[in-house]
Scaffold this motif. Sequence first.
Motif, short mmCIF file in Angstrom:
data_model
loop_
_atom_site.label_atom_id
_atom_site.label_comp_id
_atom_site.label_asym_id
_atom_site.label_seq_id
_atom_site.Cartn_x
_atom_site.Cartn_y
_atom_site.Cartn_z
N GLY A 146 0.84 -1.19 0.00
CA GLY A 146 0.00 0.00 0.00
C GLY A 146 0.88 1.24 0.00
N GLY A 204 -2.15 5.47 2.09
CA GLY A 204 -3.38 6.17 1.76
C GLY A 204 -3.16 7.44 0.98
N THR A 226 -0.77 -4.44 1.99
CA THR A 226 -0.99 -3.39 2.97
C THR A 226 -1.92 -2.35 2.34
OG1 THR A 226 1.06 -2.29 2.24
CG2 THR A 226 1.18 -3.63 4.23
N SER A 227 -2.78 -1.77 3.13
CA SER A 227 -3.83 -0.91 2.60
C SER A 227 -3.25 0.34 1.94
CB SER A 227 -4.78 -0.49 3.73
OG SER A 227 -5.45 -1.61 4.26
N THR A 275 -4.28 3.69 -1.33
CA THR A 275 -5.06 4.26 -2.42
C THR A 275 -4.16 4.40 -3.63
OG1 THR A 275 -6.47 5.47 -0.88
CG2 THR A 275 -6.42 6.24 -3.16
N ALA A 283 -7.02 -7.92 -3.18
CA ALA A 283 -6.47 -7.47 -1.91
C ALA A 283 -6.59 -8.62 -0.92
CB ALA A 283 -7.22 -6.25 -1.39
N ILE A 343 -7.55 -6.08 4.00
CA ILE A 343 -6.79 -4.99 3.39
C ILE A 343 -7.72 -4.14 2.52
CG2 ILE A 343 -4.94 -4.45 1.74
CD1 ILE A 343 -4.03 -5.48 4.51
N GLU A 344 -7.57 -2.81 2.61
CA GLU A 344 -8.34 -1.88 1.79
C GLU A 344 -7.48 -1.43 0.61
OE1 GLU A 344 -11.43 -0.75 1.91
OE2 GLU A 344 -12.03 -1.89 3.68
N ALA A 345 -7.78 -1.92 -0.57
CA ALA A 345 -7.05 -1.54 -1.79
C ALA A 345 -8.01 -0.75 -2.67
CB ALA A 345 -6.55 -2.77 -2.51
N THR A 346 -7.77 0.55 -2.80
CA THR A 346 -8.68 1.45 -3.52
C THR A 346 -8.02 1.99 -4.77
OG1 THR A 346 -9.77 2.10 -1.46
CG2 THR A 346 -10.04 3.56 -3.35
N ASN A 387 -12.03 -8.31 -3.91
CA ASN A 387 -11.81 -7.46 -2.73
C ASN A 387 -11.13 -6.14 -3.09
OD1 ASN A 387 -11.97 -6.81 0.00
ND2 ASN A 387 -9.98 -7.74 0.47
#
Length: 290
Positions: free
Chosen positions: A43, A46, A102-103, A105, A126, A130-133, A170
């Motif tokens: 990641g 963010g 790892t998260s 953006t 992801a 994990i937040e993958a945007t 995800n």
Amino acid sequence: MKAQTQNTAKRVKSALLITVCAHVILFLGVTCASAQTSLLVEGNCGDPATTSTAPGTCGDYDGDGRIGGAEDEDGDKIYGTFRRAVEVVDSGQNGGVVTVVTSGTFAEGLYIGLFNRSGGSITVQAAPGIEATLDGGSSNTNGVNPQGDAGVPPVIVIGSQPNRYVVLRNLTIRNATAGGIEIFGDSRVAIEHCRLENNGFGITVRNNAKTTIANTQVLGSTNSPPFLASGILFTDNASGNIFQTTVSGTRGVGIANRTGRANAVCAYLVNVFDNTTNYQGVIPTSDPCG
């Protein structure tokens, strides 16, 4: 700490190879190649503008002090940008798995099938938790802004061959003026546990593509008149199944079947609500698709 991270990475890689092999055997009826590529993506705290960080902090999964484009070039199997990791797997002959660990953006657009239309199947995902945007509205530090100019393609474009199977899992795709995901050609695709928010359109499937959409949310698709958005659209000779999926807030049609074939799209256990028109050419079924 570093040894623990390396052991975790090994376990993730092993599990993902098993997952992609299962997809290949199930959908293509062939055995799985032993030389599939498994790559990890860090990641970026963010903030897509961040290009370096202290070792072991924020998105620095391997603790080497590099993230973003710098991580792409250091010669290991951990990458800092989605785009480069997908290019590497997509250009190989045996396909593989790209996993965000790892998260972060990512202000990037992905084209799957551009580099190798005959290679093995590919999963882009992801890891759990994990937040993958992929954010179409973010500034871009990788040389190309996927949503910066009129006529730019959607955030994810898939144009593959029928001997490959592409899985998206995800991922969050948001704020893209052009749209979220476009699937064309003879592509065979599964979209699982993804979130598409505030895009020009959600998911478009055209030509001869076949797509399964499961456990996914398509929210706030808002192309402005005279263009009407679609949350999920099938057209041409495309076909697909939609299962346990929510489509809401579309300034147009929630789920549209414009193929001219009533049985081309099956929608089962779907929540389609608060769209200008909820359905076009689709009648939800009370029986499982199959």
